[in-house]
Motif scaffolding. Structure first.
Motif, short mmCIF file in Angstrom:
data_model
loop_
_atom_site.label_atom_id
_atom_site.label_comp_id
_atom_site.label_asym_id
_atom_site.label_seq_id
_atom_site.Cartn_x
_atom_site.Cartn_y
_atom_site.Cartn_z
N TYR A 26 35.71 13.74 -84.57
CA TYR A 26 36.67 12.75 -85.09
C TYR A 26 36.00 11.39 -85.19
O TYR A 26 36.16 10.66 -86.17
N ASN A 86 33.98 11.19 -88.08
CA ASN A 86 34.79 11.22 -89.30
C ASN A 86 35.47 9.88 -89.61
O ASN A 86 35.74 9.57 -90.76
N PHE A 87 35.75 9.10 -88.53
CA PHE A 87 36.38 7.79 -88.77
C PHE A 87 35.56 6.98 -89.76
O PHE A 87 36.10 6.24 -90.57
N TRP A 119 34.09 7.74 -92.30
CA TRP A 119 34.44 8.09 -93.68
C TRP A 119 35.74 7.44 -94.14
O TRP A 119 35.95 7.16 -95.29
N PHE A 120 36.66 7.20 -93.20
CA PHE A 120 37.97 6.68 -93.56
C PHE A 120 38.13 5.19 -93.29
O PHE A 120 39.22 4.65 -93.40
N LYS A 147 22.89 13.26 -89.86
CA LYS A 147 24.09 13.07 -90.68
C LYS A 147 23.99 11.77 -91.48
O LYS A 147 23.56 10.75 -90.97
N VAL A 148 24.34 11.86 -92.73
CA VAL A 148 24.33 10.67 -93.59
C VAL A 148 25.72 10.53 -94.21
O VAL A 148 26.19 11.45 -94.89
N ILE A 149 26.37 9.42 -93.93
CA ILE A 149 27.69 9.20 -94.51
C ILE A 149 27.63 8.02 -95.46
O ILE A 149 27.26 6.91 -95.07
N ASN A 150 27.99 8.29 -96.71
CA ASN A 150 27.94 7.24 -97.74
C ASN A 150 26.58 6.57 -97.79
O ASN A 150 26.47 5.37 -98.01
N LYS A 195 44.97 7.45 -95.92
CA LYS A 195 44.96 8.87 -95.57
C LYS A 195 44.90 9.04 -94.06
O LYS A 195 45.57 9.89 -93.49
N LEU A 196 44.08 8.19 -93.45
CA LEU A 196 43.95 8.26 -92.00
C LEU A 196 45.25 7.84 -91.34
O LEU A 196 45.71 8.44 -90.38
#
Ligand SMILES: Nc1ncnc2c1ncn2[C@@H]1O[C@H](COP(=O)(O)OP(=O)(O)OP(=O)(O)O)[C@@H](O)[C@H]1O
Ligand SMILES: [Mg+2]
Lengths: 181, 469
Positions: free
Chosen positions: A32, A35-36, A38-39, A75-78, A170-171
């Motif tokens: 989680y 994942n935050f 991302w949001f 991990k690569v986010i954005n 969304k979150l």
């Protein structure tokens, strides 16, 4: 006979599954936490450069062990990689470093120093996450709560807004919202 | 539609039918292709929009999937209720397990395909189905399945069919209208040509007139060819008339001379003749006169047909005309034992006309009367009717029926059935023309078996005409 066998089977399953759930609680929370990212939208200038890393800080007694590190590895986010930083129990001297985190998980051990932590973070674009009860009511942003077996979220959008963070609707949709100050 | 019927159909209808049928067929084919194209492509378009929609829905459920919130996901799927065409929907987690689901009909069998992590779209068994992956932050967080019914497609197809039919009907009517207007350009000139051909064939058409050639098409060619044909016919006719007039003219003089010699011999200029010789000569004289009359008739008829007859109008005495006409008939009257009665001869009626032609007409009437009467009398009566003088020839002969009377003076002239009573059939035709030329007329009344009465009418002389003479 058949019915009995099935009963046994269900019984065994029912006793094993919760245990399995217990074991993976922090794995879920670690996921989680990642994942935050991302949001949530941070103000541009927070990154050192365009694909600078996102820094996740753990303050206090770390409950994740190495799960979080394993998950974040590679991990690569954005377009941003992820760096995990750990901080000893809170003291004011850490202020500078704490304010540089994108996301700060405040461990249960820091329950008593919470007001101080939040005070030094004031105005900094740091997403605060914690397990400490009533965290959002105390000025924190996201709380890991529990509803039976399920881990739920509670959010204080006002606090995030003050820190110039944009939390995706969304979150918010999947979270409990605290509006009271 | 029977083929025989089509054969006998007037050209007008044929043209219209061909036009209407060809338009309708081509339109039908076009519409058919249109509908087929629609049938083939529309499901794909629908599937595309359905998959876009699935993507949007999936995008909205990323948070629910990542943070394991079944309730929110289910709620979101429930919003599909707003669209009654959606049959079912389903969200899967990364492992392909059903995460949240929606069914339009609660009791419908909950069949959801297994999400294999492959994107699919298909149109089968009356429904459209798509499976789309859901991504968040570049990572697959689950899949979404959407299924809609094909009602929309069906009603669209129905609408298309209806519109196609309507267009078909409308274009059928329009093409009928247009074709029945345009067919005139073909059928009317052709009709003119055909009518004219029929006229000529019936001997009624004027050979000097030509058809108007309206265009350079086949019908124009036909008209042109026909004109040429009529031209030929005209020259042939003229040649015939020329021939007749030349021949009769050449014959007239010798016959007159022979008649003169016979007359002389009968009068004893060649010496004494015995009674037998006299009888023979008298017979020759009759035949000679008849021949002369016939030749004269032929000449006159050819003149009439060529339109070269002129009249010489003068004041004439009706009594004189009668006297001149009966001169040659005394012998034959006597021979046949017929009595000739003259009535109205007391008054000397003056007429205004062409003397020779009135005499000619009267001779023809007398000739007919004597020919057609075996016993009784032939009466010539002079009288007047208004501004016309009338010379009537009445006999007690065989008479004729109404049908014969109706045809007497036309070109389809009556030819007598009995050989000894009929001649060339020119007499009345000529008489009629001669009388018409001087504003007079010939008319007839008759009763079969009782006798006939022919009547010549000639304008009476007016005062000033008398003075001028
Ligand atoms: N007075 C009459 N009584 C009965 N039939 C008549 C009489 N006059 C004429 N017809 C009928 O009309 C026909 C046409 O007469 P028309 O004088 O035109 O020709 P034709 O006498 O036959 O021939 P042509 O006069 O040239 O020698 C006659 O053949 C006859 O049948
Ligand atoms: Mg005659």
């Amino acid at each position: 006979m058949k019915k009995f066998r099935r009963f046994i089977f269900i019984f065994v399953l029912a006793t094993v599954l919760p245990v399995f759930g217990q074991v993976s609680e922090y794995a879920v929370k670690a996921a989680y936490l990642l994942n935050f990212v991302w949001f949530v939208n941070w103000p541009e200038k927070v990154y050192d450069d365009e694909d600078g890393a996102i820094e996740i800080g753990i303050l206090g007694d770390d409950p994740f062990g190495d799960t979080l590190d394993n998950m974040a590895k590679g991990k690569v986010i954005n377009g941003h990689s992820i760096i995990i930083r750990r901080f000893e129990n809170f003291d004011e001297g850490q202020a500078e470093k704490l304010r540089k985190c994108h996301l700060l998980f405040i461990c249960y051990s820091e329950k008593n120093s919470l007001p101080g932590i939040l005070r030094i973070l004031k105005g900094a674009p740091v997403l605060t996450v914690s397990e400490i009860e009533k965290f959002p009511l105390l000025g924190g942003m996201i709380l890991f709560d529990q509803e039976g077996q399920r881990i739920t979220l509670a959010i204080n959008p006002k606090a995030a807004q003050k820190a110039k963070l944009e939390i995706s609707s969304k979150l918010l949709q999947v979270s409990k919202i605290f509006r009271a100050e | 539609m029977n083929l025989i019927n089509f054969k006998d159909m007037p050209l007008k209808k044929k043209i219209v039918m061909i036009a209407v049928i060809s338009t309708s067929v081509s339109l039908l084919v076009a519409c058919l292709f249109f509908v087929m194209y629609e049938r083939l492509t529309y499901p794909n378009i629908r599937l595309q929009s359905l998959s876009t929609w699935a993507q949007i829905m999936g995008n909205n459920s990323t948070a629910a999937l990542t943070f394991n919130d079944h309730k929110t996901a289910e709620e979101m799927l429930k919003s599909l209720k707003a669209n009654p065409h959606v049959l079912s929907a389903c969200l899967y987690d990364t492992k392909g397990k059903v995460f949240a689901q929606y069914k339009r009909d609660k009791d419908a069998l909950g069949y959801f395909p297994i999400a294999t992590g492959k994107e699919e779209a298909e149109y089968s068994m009356g429904s459209l189905k798509v499976i789309r992956d859901i991504f968040a932050g570049g990572e697959r967080v689950g899949s979404i399945f959407l299924e809609t019914d094909t009602e929309e497609m069906k009603s669209r197809l129905e609408n298309y069919t209806l519109i196609t039919l309507l267009i078909g009907l409308l274009s059928f009517l329009i093409s009928l209208l247009v074709a029945s207007r345009l067919q005139r350009y073909v059928s009317k000139p052709l009709r003119q040509v055909v009518d004219r051909m029929k006229d000529i064939a019936n001997g009624e058409g004027d050979l000097t007139k030509r058809l108007e050639v309206s265009g350079k098409d086949e019908i124009g060619d036909v008209a042109e060819a026909f004109n040429a044909f009529v031209g030929k016919l005209q020259t042939v006719g003229e040649m015939k008339l020329d021939l007749i007039s030349v021949v009769s003219h050449q014959l007239k003089t010798p016959v007159a001379e022979i008649n003169g010699f016979i007359e002389n011999m009968l009068e004893g200029l060649t010496g004494e003749i015995n009674p037998r010789q006299k009888r023979y000569l008298q017979e020759m004289r009759l035949i000679g006169r008849e021949n002369y009359r016939l030749i004269g008739d032929l000449l006159n008829a050819s003149k009439i047909d060529r339109g070269v007859v002129t009249v010489d109008l003068k004041p004439i005495s009706a009594k004189e005309v009668v006297t001149m006409a009966i001169r040659d008939y005394e012998q034959i009257l006597e021979q046949k034992g017929l009595r000739l009665l003259l009535e109205g001869m007391e008054e000397d009626m003056k007429l205004y006309g062409d003397r020779d032609k009135v005499v000619e007409a009267l001779r023809n009437l007398l000739n007919n009367a004597i020919k057609c009467t075996d016993k009784g009398t032939v009466t010539i009566r002079l009288g007047s009717e208004g501004d016309k003088g009338v010379i009537e020839v009445r006999d007690t002969g065989i008479g004729m029926n109404g049908e014969t009377m109706g045809r007497l003076f036309t070109k389809n002239r009556v030819l007598g059935k009995e050989a000894h009573r009929s001649g060339a059939g020119l007499g009345l035709y000529i008489s009629k023309h001669f009388m018409m030329l001087q504003k007079g007329d010939v008319s007839v009344t008759s009763e079969e078996g009782k006798g006939s009465c022919f009547k010549l009418s000639v304008p009476k002389m007016k005062k000033q005409e008398g003075a001028a003479a």
